[in-house]
Design a protein around this motif. Structure first.
Motif, PDB file in Angstrom:
ATOM      1  N   UNK A 164      -1.443  -1.393  -6.822  1.00  0.00           N
ATOM      2  CA  UNK A 164      -2.805  -1.857  -6.688  1.00  0.00           C
ATOM      3  C   UNK A 164      -2.939  -2.841  -7.418  1.00  0.00           C
ATOM      4  N   UNK A 177      -4.686   0.440 -10.610  1.00  0.00           N
ATOM      5  CA  UNK A 177      -5.454   1.660 -10.828  1.00  0.00           C
ATOM      6  C   UNK A 177      -4.839   2.491 -12.121  1.00  0.00           C
ATOM      7  N   UNK A 235       6.559   5.453  -0.361  1.00  0.00           N
ATOM      8  CA  UNK A 235       7.522   5.073  -1.335  1.00  0.00           C
ATOM      9  C   UNK A 235       6.760   4.980  -2.803  1.00  0.00           C
ATOM     10  N   UNK A 236       5.646   5.058  -3.050  1.00  0.00           N
ATOM     11  CA  UNK A 236       4.935   4.915  -4.308  1.00  0.00           C
ATOM     12  C   UNK A 236       5.262   6.386  -5.264  1.00  0.00           C
ATOM     13  N   UNK A 262      -9.300  -4.163  -2.329  1.00  0.00           N
ATOM     14  CA  UNK A 262      -9.529  -3.065  -2.897  1.00  0.00           C
ATOM     15  C   UNK A 262      -9.520  -3.086  -4.372  1.00  0.00           C
ATOM     16  N   UNK A 283      -2.438   5.752   0.671  1.00  0.00           N
ATOM     17  CA  UNK A 283      -2.072   5.294  -0.871  1.00  0.00           C
ATOM     18  C   UNK A 283      -1.867   6.752  -1.626  1.00  0.00           C
ATOM     19  N   UNK A 287      -1.694   8.095 -15.020  1.00  0.00           N
ATOM     20  CA  UNK A 287      -1.344   7.305 -13.850  1.00  0.00           C
ATOM     21  C   UNK A 287      -1.060   5.764 -14.225  1.00  0.00           C
ATOM     22  N   UNK A 346       4.065   1.142 -14.210  1.00  0.00           N
ATOM     23  CA  UNK A 346       5.123   1.498 -13.741  1.00  0.00           C
ATOM     24  C   UNK A 346       5.226   1.697 -12.352  1.00  0.00           C
ATOM     25  N   UNK A 347       3.936   1.940 -11.725  1.00  0.00           N
ATOM     26  CA  UNK A 347       4.184   2.052 -10.273  1.00  0.00           C
ATOM     27  C   UNK A 347       4.134   0.976  -9.628  1.00  0.00           C
ATOM     28  N   UNK A 382       0.852  -1.226  -0.011  1.00  0.00           N
ATOM     29  CA  UNK A 382       0.060   0.018   0.066  1.00  0.00           C
ATOM     30  C   UNK A 382       0.972   1.197  -0.024  1.00  0.00           C
ATOM     31  N   UNK A 383       1.918   1.093   0.717  1.00  0.00           N
ATOM     32  CA  UNK A 383       2.694   2.335   0.789  1.00  0.00           C
ATOM     33  C   UNK A 383       3.417   2.638  -0.443  1.00  0.00           C
ATOM     34  N   UNK A 384       3.564   1.639  -1.129  1.00  0.00           N
ATOM     35  CA  UNK A 384       4.368   2.032  -2.510  1.00  0.00           C
ATOM     36  C   UNK A 384       3.354   2.036  -3.785  1.00  0.00           C
ATOM     37  N   UNK A 385       1.864   2.214  -3.315  1.00  0.00           N
ATOM     38  CA  UNK A 385       1.105   2.626  -4.426  1.00  0.00           C
ATOM     39  C   UNK A 385       0.868   1.677  -5.144  1.00  0.00           C
ATOM     40  N   UNK A 430      -2.239  -6.227  -5.520  1.00  0.00           N
ATOM     41  CA  UNK A 430      -2.534  -5.778  -4.173  1.00  0.00           C
ATOM     42  C   UNK A 430      -3.408  -6.822  -3.621  1.00  0.00           C
ATOM     43  N   UNK A 451       9.219   6.529  -8.704  1.00  0.00           N
ATOM     44  CA  UNK A 451       9.353   6.789  -9.910  1.00  0.00           C
ATOM     45  C   UNK A 451       8.350   8.019 -10.407  1.00  0.00           C
ATOM     46  N   UNK A 455       6.048  -1.470 -10.479  1.00  0.00           N
ATOM     47  CA  UNK A 455       7.240  -1.910 -10.561  1.00  0.00           C
ATOM     48  C   UNK A 455       8.412  -1.184  -9.305  1.00  0.00           C
ATOM     49  N   UNK A 456       7.582  -0.306  -8.623  1.00  0.00           N
ATOM     50  CA  UNK A 456       8.432   0.532  -7.457  1.00  0.00           C
ATOM     51  C   UNK A 456       9.228  -0.565  -6.424  1.00  0.00           C
ATOM     52  N   UNK A 457       8.461  -1.504  -6.041  1.00  0.00           N
ATOM     53  CA  UNK A 457       8.946  -2.512  -5.223  1.00  0.00           C
ATOM     54  C   UNK A 457       9.669  -3.478  -5.887  1.00  0.00           C
TER      55      UNK A 457
END
Lengths: 370, 168, 216
Positions: A218, A313, B105-106, A229, B54, A332, A336-337, A213-216, A222, B109, A339-341
């Motif tokens: 979805x 999302x 952290x999101x 969600x 989020x 958005x 891409x997002x 969740x912290x790394x957005x 998730x 990028x 892949x943050x983790x």
């Protein structure tokens, strides 16, 4: 006795059979253990957001097709919702039902591709991918009936879709849904209880849900960690509040859970499409050109609309200055997002699991780089 | 259904725990002072009345005399969403704002993308470098004053929409 | 664990945890890459001429050579191995062409090679950006002659919908000579198959007397 090793840095990509496009990573590994990863993006950066500032609102639909090219319909839908929100357009009911059918079909196609390529990365060369792609061809045939294109559909327009489905579409859709269920059953017979799939995917790349969740992150990633969600349920857009479906959850949050969630979601999509077929009503598929002209001039302002895409999302942020072209468009991009983790998932893992983990994220380079 | 925080209510709630941080509010948007972005975001994430855990989207818009950084926040436990905005780089000089990567952290990028394409610097970002374009690329292409790099190849100058406007 | 301390080839102090070291030491690599992209962008301004094949007159006279030609060209055209490199949307139509319905194996092309050293045909499937142009040209240079290039889709042919973009190459023929152009956005798999058949026709017309096959 311990084997002497030292860290080695290798380059993977941008041309690599398993990177799902032109993705590049620099990987440092020590023996078989990955110690550091650095993703390098931008090999497919085409400047869509800049080009959108020079096109009219209807023309941009063609650009959104080419962003996530395995789920064009979903991209269309997210963009059209943002335009409708920005310009205050009331869509035609039949158009909305048709675009829900189209986008759920696209979600099935996208999940099938993701599953096929994940198994390809696992080493099941060919067979699962051919099964998945065979079914995807049938879905693309349905798209051809709807709009004449296979991949880059450009089917949706502000206020609905650009043409009604032909009469032969409905029996074909009915047959197709049965075939999809058969294929998913077949895939599951071979894969979901397969010992090799178990041992390669269970317990690898586990991520805690707080971190996700912290790394957005979805979408199926998730939900594979047990977080309920789904924007179709939590923030219903179009007519998703009029259909019922189960949210697929898994709690393991490993590669197997991500695979499993995707496979089960295809069945839920079939369920949604069946309800759409029951509830669809006759009428126009889009408002007349008097109500929604070809050149839309939304009032000055901004709007953000997000849908539950196949990967998470998927949101579009549009800013209007009152002219026929958006002042600014931002996507958005869930790929891409998500892949943050990537580093957290890979570091400490085995080198052989690298592409399995990578495949379980289900990314699409057209959306990552845009 | 997701509840959307209205700008006025959110501005009041933010002022309650971080006085003097709100610039203005209208519709569903709240404009924050750029220097207070870290404090406010930290509070919005942790405090029990918001729980914005989020970060949906982070982007920036070039309004010619200034840039606007836009944050779309989502709260999973409360099923709520909010929009934060912040104006930076007045006079197009030294556009910079504090990074929110320590909070979400999101943003990693997304902030790199904004820096690459729009040229807004994020102070405190752990890996502040270009993401889409290559090192040594001249300029930031999403800025409005960006002139297409290779006029020799792109025969149509930027602003094709203007010619459309004339034709219509 | 006993034994010698780890030696990092990139200069991390011995014994230090190498995790997280990568992104701090790769900036120089990025700069080098950026320089090569900028160099390619400033030098490849004109498209390469298309390698049009002219059938030499003496082909008809020289019976022995032409039958050797026939055999050689038949062998070449029946086993054109494509390089497995998809760039964008068109790569999915390329994959579809290789799958069950369109079945590229009918042309002896099912063996998609992951290594350019083993490939004869480069299908440029999708939008080519300047950042990708450098690796793609390197792939082309690594392929053994004779080699052929198919430009699949309008993005690869001319830039297509992204023609005015700041990062897109306006046609892959700026980077390498192209034998066959396949129009479409993306082309259907049947269109790609037709393009491949056109390439086969071209291969059939090479002669040992005339222009060597698949050269620039």
């Amino acid at each position: 006795m311990a084997i002497k090793t030292q860290p080695v840095t290798v380059n993977l990509g941008p041309q690599h059979p398993s990177t799902h496009g032109v993705f590049r990573m620099r990987v440092m590994f020590d023996g078989e253990e990955i110690v550091d990863v650095e993703p390098v993006f931008g090999y497919l950066h085409r400047g869509s957001e800049k080009l959108a500032e020079e096109r009219t609102y209807t023309q941009i639909v063609t650009l959104t097709d080419r962003m996530d090219y395995v789920s064009s319909m979903l991209n269309n839908q997210a963009y059209i919702l943002a335009v409708e929100k920005l310009a205050g357009i009331e869509p035609s009911p039949r158009g909305v039902w048709l675009r829900m059918i189209a986008s759920e079909l696209q979600r099935i196609a996208s999940h099938l591709v993701a599953t096929g390529f994940l198994l390809q990365d696992l080493g099941a060369l060919g067979t699962p991918l051919i099964y998945a792609m065979r079914e995807r061809e049938n879905i693309l045939d349905l798209f051809e009936m709807l709009c004449g294109a296979r991949i880059t559909n450009s089917y949706l327009r502000p206020g609905g879709v650009f043409m009604d489905a032909p009469a032969e579409f409905w029996p074909a859709l009915d047959r197709g849904l049965g075939d999809i269920l058969n294929t998913v059953d077949e895939l599951e017979t071979y894969l979901s209880g397969n010992e090799i799939v178990f041992s390669r995917t269970k317990g690898t790349a586990v991520l805690p849900k707080e971190l996700l969740i912290n790394a957005s992150i979805t979408g199926p990633m998730l939900r594979a960690s047990g977080v309920d969600w789904d924007l179709r349920h939590r923030a219903p857009y179009d007519y998703y509040d009029r259909v019922s479906f189960d949210r697929i959850l898994h709690t393991a949050s490993d590669n197997y859970a991500r695979y499993w969630v995707r496979v089960q979601e295809t069945r839920e999509s079939v369920k949604i499409i069946r309800q759409c077929i029951e509830q669809i009503e006759p009428g126009d598929v889009r408002p007349s050109f008097d109500e929604v002209p070809r050149l839309i001039r939304p009032p000055v302002g901004d709007a953000y609309a997000a849908i539950e895409g196949s990967k998470g999302e998927l949101g579009f942020y549009l800013v209007s200055d009152g002219s026929i072209a958006p002042y600014r468009m931002h996507v958005r991009a869930s790929s891409l997002i998500n892949l943050t983790l990537l580093r957290d998932m890979l570091i400490g893992g085995q080198f052989g699991d690298l592409f399995v983990t990578f495949g379980s994220v289900d990314l699409n380079m057209g959306e990552v780089d845009r | 259904m997701t509840t959307v925080w209205s700008g006025g209510a959110l501005a009041e709630a933010i002022e309650a725990f971080a006085p003097g941080s709100v610039e203005s509010s209208a519709g569903s948007d709240v404009w924050l002072k750029p220097e207070s972005i870290s404090t406010v975001c930290e509070g919005l994430k942790i405090r029990s009345e918001f729980k914005f855990d989020l970060l949906s989207s982070l982007t920036a818009v070039d309004y010619i005399d200034h840039f606007e950084v836009v944050y779309h926040l989502t709260s999973l436990p409360m099923n709520a969403s909010a929009v934060l905005k912040s104006r930076v780089g007045h006079g197009r000089t030294e556009a910079s704002i504090a990074s929110v990567v320590p909070i979400w952290r999101g943003a990693d990028y997304q902030e790199r993308e904004v820096w690459d394409l729009m040229g807004i610097r994020f102070d405190g970002h752990p890996n502040h470098k270009r993401i889409m374009l290559w090192e040594g690329y001249p300029g930031h292409p999403l800025r409005k004053d960006y002139v297409t790099y290779d006029q020799s190849i792109a025969s149509t100058a930027p602003g094709a929409a203007d010619s459309l406007k004339g034709a219509e | 664990m006993t034994g010698p301390k780890l030696i990092d080839p990139y200069g991390t102090p011995a014994g230090a945890d190498p995790r997280g070291a990568l992104q701090s030491i790769t900036l120089d690599l990025d700069r080098t890459e950026g320089e090569s992209v900028n160099k390619m962008k400033s030098t490849h301004l004109e498209p390469f001429p298309d390698p049009v094949l002219e059938v030499p007159d003496d082909l008809k006279r020289s019976v022995i050579v032409s039958s050797v030609d026939y055999l050689l060209n038949w062998a070449r055209k029946s086993s054109v191995f494509p390089l497995q490199s998809g760039l964008a949307c068109c790569s999915f139509e390329m994959i579809s062409a290789a799958m069950a319905r369109f079945d590229l194996a009918r042309f002896g092309m099912e063996a998609m090679r992951a290594s350019p050293r083993q490939a004869d045909l480069l299908i440029v499937a999708g939008t080519l950006t300047w950042k990708m142009a450098v690796p793609l040209r390197r792939l082309y240079d690594q392929m053994a002659e004779p080699r052929w290039v198919i430009s699949m889709g309008v993005c690869a042919t001319s830039g297509g919908p992204y023609y005015q973009s700041y990062s897109v190459v306006p046609g892959v023929n700026h980077i390498m000579p192209v034998d066959v152009y396949v129009p479409g956005c993306p082309p259907r798999p049947d269109a790609l198959l037709y393009g491949i058949m056109q390439l086969h026709d071209k291969i059939r017309r090479y002669s040992l007397n005339g222009q060597a096959a698949g050269r620039e």
